[in-house]
Enzyme design. Structure first.
Site, PDB file in Angstrom:
ATOM      1  CG  HIS A  70       0.677  62.664  33.221  1.00 56.10           C
ATOM      2  ND1 HIS A  70      -0.676  62.368  33.105  1.00 56.10           N
ATOM      3  CD2 HIS A  70       1.245  61.532  33.703  1.00 56.10           C
ATOM      4  CE1 HIS A  70      -0.894  61.132  33.487  1.00 56.10           C
ATOM      5  NE2 HIS A  70       0.254  60.583  33.866  1.00 56.10           N
ATOM      6  CG  ASP A 187      -1.959  57.710  35.836  1.00 60.03           C
ATOM      7  OD1 ASP A 187      -1.029  58.495  35.617  1.00 60.03           O
ATOM      8  OD2 ASP A 187      -2.292  56.814  35.041  1.00 60.03           O
ATOM      9  CD  GLU A 221       1.741  59.214  31.045  1.00 61.14           C
ATOM     10  OE1 GLU A 221       2.407  58.185  31.245  1.00 61.14           O
ATOM     11  OE2 GLU A 221       0.485  59.235  31.114  1.00 61.14           O
ATOM     12  CD  GLU A 222      -3.014  58.733  31.245  1.00 56.85           C
ATOM     13  OE1 GLU A 222      -2.813  57.659  30.644  1.00 56.85           O
ATOM     14  OE2 GLU A 222      -3.015  58.828  32.472  1.00 56.85           O
ATOM     15  CG  ASP A 242       2.917  58.618  36.040  1.00 53.02           C
ATOM     16  OD1 ASP A 242       1.821  58.518  36.634  1.00 53.02           O
ATOM     17  OD2 ASP A 242       3.016  58.776  34.808  1.00 53.02           O
ATOM     18  CG  HIS A 322      -5.432  53.829  33.448  1.00 50.47           C
ATOM     19  ND1 HIS A 322      -5.068  53.566  32.150  1.00 50.47           N
ATOM     20  CD2 HIS A 322      -4.609  54.810  33.877  1.00 50.47           C
ATOM     21  CE1 HIS A 322      -4.069  54.352  31.794  1.00 50.47           C
ATOM     22  NE2 HIS A 322      -3.771  55.116  32.843  1.00 50.47           N
TER      23      HIS A 322
END
Length: 345
Positions: A70, A187, A221-222, A242, A322
């Protein structure tokens, strides 16, 4: 798998990281991804949701493999223009105010302006705020301070800013001489680079896989529904590429490829995990098996949408997920080797 494809993957990821693309604001990134795959000679089309579906070719159309990554990232949007001209924001995805503080941002207005600013704790001057060290960091206690004369709500609105405008955080991408890749939003833009590296390997060596292979670069995706659509006919397996998690209780490092056996959504397909392990051993890839306690992937959204497929998850090890994330080009290389071994190319 030649190491040059890992270098290519990292460099392409760095290019993509320079394009702001929080969830819901991914048009430019989607076009870049489409054009990057097309430049390698593959058919790449935009989905209605804004993702990119790529046909990497293959002979067996009844046993297709879908590789997912993603390009949407964490971010924020304007929730309120405060009386002092500053902005209260709401997070997109899993953005944490604890590590968003003191980051430079770009605010994109609906009329095309880009206004710079900084995410700060409210009353951020240590010398006048006795509670600075103990204050909770949340979306009510941080704010965006604009780098413009904007000392009132009226002045901020006059800049063209309104509720719903996107707030994009500076990724601060660096690739060190020792091979570490540091940036926000590895990510999952690092994995998009990995899939581009794999596509280049196929193109350079004029390889047609035995089974049909598709790539879906998703854009939601998030927030949980990126992989819920656009599965081509004939796909029997889907593998999310991922980030691999690095942290306490896990064995993966940034130099390895992680093969996830279970995350918050449950176990990954036992047969697929077994084949991924076999592929790693076949290609002499340095790998780790891990359970991720707080994680979900595109391929789980695909399953929840009702598709009858087997599923797996791999990725280069990423530390500080993150946040300001770090991986290594060895992890990229090992992930590429697993993909090569899995498809027998």
């Amino acid at each position: 798998m030649d190491y040059t494809y890992a270098t290519y993957a990292a460099n392409m990821a760095a290019e993509l990281l320079a394009i702001d693309s929080p969830t819901g604001f991914t048009t430019k990134a989607g076009l870049w991804v489409r054009d990057a795959f097309a430049a390698l000679g593959f058919t790449a089309t935009l989905t209605r949701k804004g993702g990119v579906l790529v046909d990497l070719g293959g002979k067996d159309t009844e046993d297709g493999l879908l590789l997912q990554a993603h390009t949407d990232t964490l971010g924020a949007l304007v929730a309120e223009i405060k009386g002092n001209g500053r902005l209260r924001v709401t997070g997109l995805g899993g953005l944490s105010p604890n590590n968003a503080e003191a980051e430079n941002v770009r605010v994109y207005t609906r009329d095309g302006k880009v206004i710079e600013g900084t995410c700060q704790l409210c009353n951020a001057s240590v010398h006048v705020n006795p509670d600075y060290r103990t204050a909770a960091r949340n979306f009510d206690t941080i704010e965006i301070v604009l780098d413009e004369k904007a000392d009132s709500a009226e002045e901020t609105k006059a800049l063209g800013i309104q509720v719903g405008d996107m707030v994009c955080f500076e990724p601060r991408t660096r690739i060190t001489e020792s091979g570490y890749i540091k940036s926000r939003f590895l990510d999952d833009k690092l994995s998009v680079g990995i899939l581009l590296g794999f596509a280049k390997y196929l193109a350079d060596n004029q390889i047609t896989p035995e089974r049909r292979v598709w790539v879906h670069v998703t854009v939601y995706e998030e927030v949980g529904h990126g992989g819920s659509a656009s599965v081509p006919q004939g796909v029997t397996e889907a593998i999310s590429v991922d980030m691999g998690c690095v942290g306490n209780g896990l064995s993966c490092t940034e130099r390895q490829v992680s093969i996830c056996v279970k995350d918050s959504g449950g176990p990954y397909d036992y047969q697929v995990v077994g084949k991924l392990i076999d592929a790693a051993k076949k290609e002499n890839a340095d790998y780790a098996l891990d359970v991720y306690p707080f994680y979900g992937s595109d391929v789980e959204a695909t399953l929840r949408a009702g598709y009858d497929i087997r599923h797996g998850l791999i990725g280069s090890g990423v530390y500080a997920s993150h946040g300001y994330e770090r991986s290594h080009i060895d992890g990229v290389h090992n992930t590429l080797k697993v993909l090569k071994g899995y498809l027998g190319v």
